[in-house]
Design an enzyme around this catalytic site. Sequence first.
Site, PDB file in Angstrom:
ATOM      1  N   GLU A  54       0.819  -1.203   0.000  1.00  0.00           N
ATOM      2  CA  GLU A  54       0.000   0.000   0.000  1.00  0.00           C
ATOM      3  C   GLU A  54       0.861   1.265   0.000  1.00  0.00           C
ATOM      4  OE1 GLU A  54      -2.054  -2.986   2.842  1.00  0.00           O
ATOM      5  OE2 GLU A  54      -0.055  -2.585   2.022  1.00  0.00           O
ATOM      6  N   ASP A 206      26.154 -36.281  -2.457  1.00  0.00           N
ATOM      7  CA  ASP A 206      26.263 -35.076  -3.299  1.00  0.00           C
ATOM      8  C   ASP A 206      27.031 -33.927  -2.665  1.00  0.00           C
ATOM      9  OD1 ASP A 206      24.657 -36.453  -5.086  1.00  0.00           O
ATOM     10  OD2 ASP A 206      22.800 -35.549  -4.352  1.00  0.00           O
ATOM     11  N   GLY A 304      16.447 -37.179  -0.804  1.00  0.00           N
ATOM     12  CA  GLY A 304      16.304 -38.254  -1.765  1.00  0.00           C
ATOM     13  C   GLY A 304      14.950 -38.927  -1.656  1.00  0.00           C
TER      14      GLY A 304
END
Length: 369
Positions: A54, A206, A304
């Site tokens: 606003e 990973d 996973g």
Amino acid sequence: MSQKDEKFMKMALKLARRGVGSVEPNPAVGCVIVKDEKVIGRGWHKKFGGPHAEINALNDCEKRGNNPEGAAMYVTLEPCCHHGKTGPCTDQIIKAKLAKVVIAMTDPSLHAAGRGIEQLRNAGIEVQTGLCENLAERLNAPFIKFATTAKSWVILKWAQSIDSKLAYADSTEDRWISNEKSRKDAHKLRRRTQAILVGVNTVIADDPLLTPRPAKGKNPVRIVLDTNLRIPLESKLITTAKKTPVIIVTSHEAIQATPKLAEKITQKGAELLTVPATKNRCDLNVLLEHLSKRSFQQLLVEGGPRTIASFLEQDLADEIVIYIAPKILAARGKADISEKNSELSRCLNFNHVEIRLLGGDVRISAALK
């Protein structure tokens, strides 16, 4: 309300979406100011701690040389009337002498809940509510859930091939299944959240950093499910724990069995959070209670297949985001969500399904509840 009213509110909703990924845990809000059926000011909540939609719309009027007196404001969420990181929006709306405020939905927060609407009406401003309410609620579903239940919104995200493989079988293969556009979108998804969770197997396989890139000021807490405390001390998560918070969720038994390892983990800056373990798995319900109490409004699960399936099996997910790459991995791929989780046999019903193309990838998002 008329079709013109709906058009202006949908314009405000489109503006609100620009803030997704930058404003959380605040809601995404958009605002349009209209006078003589012409838009004279636009604004949206751009970043957490910054001016609300606003105020930005009123400032836009000033920049354009437009006087908002007597105009109508279309805003996707009830204007605030309390002091937080910014001042009350209702005070500025009243000061600008707007004639009407059209609101998509009321703010369910305890400090709001209609008080802003009441203040505007007491000041003689016409207030209408409920226009495009369903769209506004969908946009800010995580905010609404946390405001009304104090529970975290859980997002499950994964990338897969057409034949449902989540990873290459050979780690020497290309690391990514999804394309660059999908990965860029996934980083935007990370910026929405206050915490990102994976299982320890993902860390071992990973060695992810689990940070949004670019961060744009957002540093979600990184969480690892590690029942038996197997996380490598040389992992990126542990070596960067003093820079970006890391929580290792483990069991009392694991800490008792490896006290020296537990001490080294905490010395490197990571936090150890113990929860009960059943069948060698951390209790996810207890974990979510902890995260909710710490005001983690949105949790992104990037683990996973076993981790993702655990949340699905226990009906703990609110939203899924899947990136499907135009690849068939067959024998070159491994790990889908269902093959190691026989309990995940029932059909999952989705609501508000959205499908987008990201280069050659397909992005599917949907609500689960």
